[in-house]
Motif scaffolding. Structure first.
Motif, PDB file in Angstrom:
ATOM      1  N   GLU A   1      -4.562  37.434   9.187  1.00 47.98           N
ATOM      2  CA  GLU A   1      -3.278  36.761   9.022  1.00 47.98           C
ATOM      3  C   GLU A   1      -3.522  35.503   8.196  1.00 47.98           C
ATOM      4  N   TYR A   2      -2.528  35.124   7.424  1.00 51.10           N
ATOM      5  CA  TYR A   2      -2.705  34.080   6.425  1.00 51.10           C
ATOM      6  C   TYR A   2      -1.600  33.042   6.560  1.00 51.10           C
TER       7      TYR A   2
ATOM      8  N   ASN B   1      -3.113  28.900  -3.083  1.00 48.89           N
ATOM      9  CA  ASN B   1      -4.000  29.693  -2.232  1.00 48.89           C
ATOM     10  C   ASN B   1      -3.489  29.788  -0.801  1.00 48.89           C
ATOM     11  N   LEU B   2      -3.726  30.938  -0.202  1.00 51.29           N
ATOM     12  CA  LEU B   2      -3.480  31.119   1.223  1.00 51.29           C
ATOM     13  C   LEU B   2      -4.677  30.611   2.016  1.00 51.29           C
ATOM     14  N   VAL B   3      -4.475  30.407   3.312  1.00 50.75           N
ATOM     15  CA  VAL B   3      -5.583  30.097   4.217  1.00 50.75           C
ATOM     16  C   VAL B   3      -5.651  31.215   5.253  1.00 50.75           C
TER      17      VAL B   3
ATOM     18  N   SER C   1      -9.242  32.273  -1.086  1.00 48.64           N
ATOM     19  CA  SER C   1      -9.292  31.209  -0.100  1.00 48.64           C
ATOM     20  C   SER C   1      -9.795  31.698   1.240  1.00 48.64           C
ATOM     21  N   VAL C   2     -10.069  32.994   1.361  1.00 53.69           N
ATOM     22  CA  VAL C   2     -10.690  33.480   2.586  1.00 53.69           C
ATOM     23  C   VAL C   2     -12.136  33.049   2.662  1.00 53.69           C
ATOM     24  N   SER C   3     -12.670  32.549   1.578  1.00 52.51           N
ATOM     25  CA  SER C   3     -14.047  32.092   1.555  1.00 52.51           C
ATOM     26  C   SER C   3     -14.089  30.585   1.444  1.00 52.51           C
ATOM     27  N   ALA C   4     -14.815  29.927   2.332  1.00 51.96           N
ATOM     28  CA  ALA C   4     -14.856  28.475   2.334  1.00 51.96           C
ATOM     29  C   ALA C   4     -15.397  27.934   1.027  1.00 51.96           C
TER      30      ALA C   4
END
Length: 216
Positions: free
Chosen positions: A102-103, A58-60, A6-9
């Motif tokens: 940070e997530y 998923n994290l953001v 989820s670090v990737s759009a």
């Protein structure tokens, strides 16, 4: 679930597209273009955005908001996230810090332990991920940790990645408590000597793999 990318759009789960433009309400009026006047409070939008990701496991990552299509500046993002942490609208939104970012996640659908595991996967800290998974199971249940579980969500590590991590852990002082044990049917498990002896670990993995099926 994937590697919690989820670090990737482009890997984010389906999100209400109309809400994306609401982030632009944070920008100066001359840059907003046709942003709807009735746009909702940006803090509510971000909180809902994070909740949708958490519901999908998923994290953001904080850095996600600085990427297309959001493109928030640090000047806009800092007060927005601070409002989210301090305000009543985001009481379920929690931040966990990794070594790279940070997530954010919602405690409505994600536990602290699962979020921690996701951070380790996102940042590819495989040795730490393995050690924490083993220690958690040995401390909490208690039971040894089946190595094959590392190929399942949220980890989805490849067998060669797992073996390389275990080889590193065998000689690294930070993981001296992590030991290997194998049932009589050759199924590999791991356990932590902080919480369990070799004999107990062997007995439990033998029960899990063999004896419970012999004595239903």
């Amino acid at each position: 679930m994937s590697h919690v990318d989820s670090v990737s759009a482009q890997d984010a789960p389906e999100i209400d597209v109309e809400k994306r433009q609401w982030f632009h309400a944070l920008r100066p009026q001359e840059e907003q273009g046709d942003t709807p006047a009735e746009a909702a409070n940006p803090v509510e939008i971000v909180a809902d955005f994070i909740r949708q990701h958490s519901a999908s496991g998923n994290l953001v990552a904080r850095s996600l908001f600085t990427l297309p299509p959001y493109l928030l500046t640090e000047e806009d993002l800092d007060p927005l996230l601070e409002s989210l942490r301090q305000g009543e609208r985001g009481t379920d939104i929690t931040c966990v810090k990794g070594s790279q970012d940070e997530y954010y996640y919602s405690t409505q659908t994600m536990t602290e332990n699962y979020a921690d595991m996701c951070v380790q996967v996102v940042e590819r800290d495989i040795c730490r991920a393995v050690a924490e998974a083993v220690r958690f199971d040995c401390r909490t249940y208690p039971r040894p940790y089946k190595v094959a579980m590392l190929e399942q969500p949220p980890y989805r590590f490849e067998p060669q990645e797992i073996e390389a991590a275990l080889a590193t852990m065998d000689v690294h002082p930070d993981y001296a408590d992590i030991r290997r044990v194998e049932s009589s049917n050759a199924e590999p498990y791991l356990f932590s000597e902080r919480f369990m002896s070799y004999g107990k670990a062997y007995g439990l993995c033998e029960w899990l793999e063999v004896e419970q099926y012999q004595n239903p």
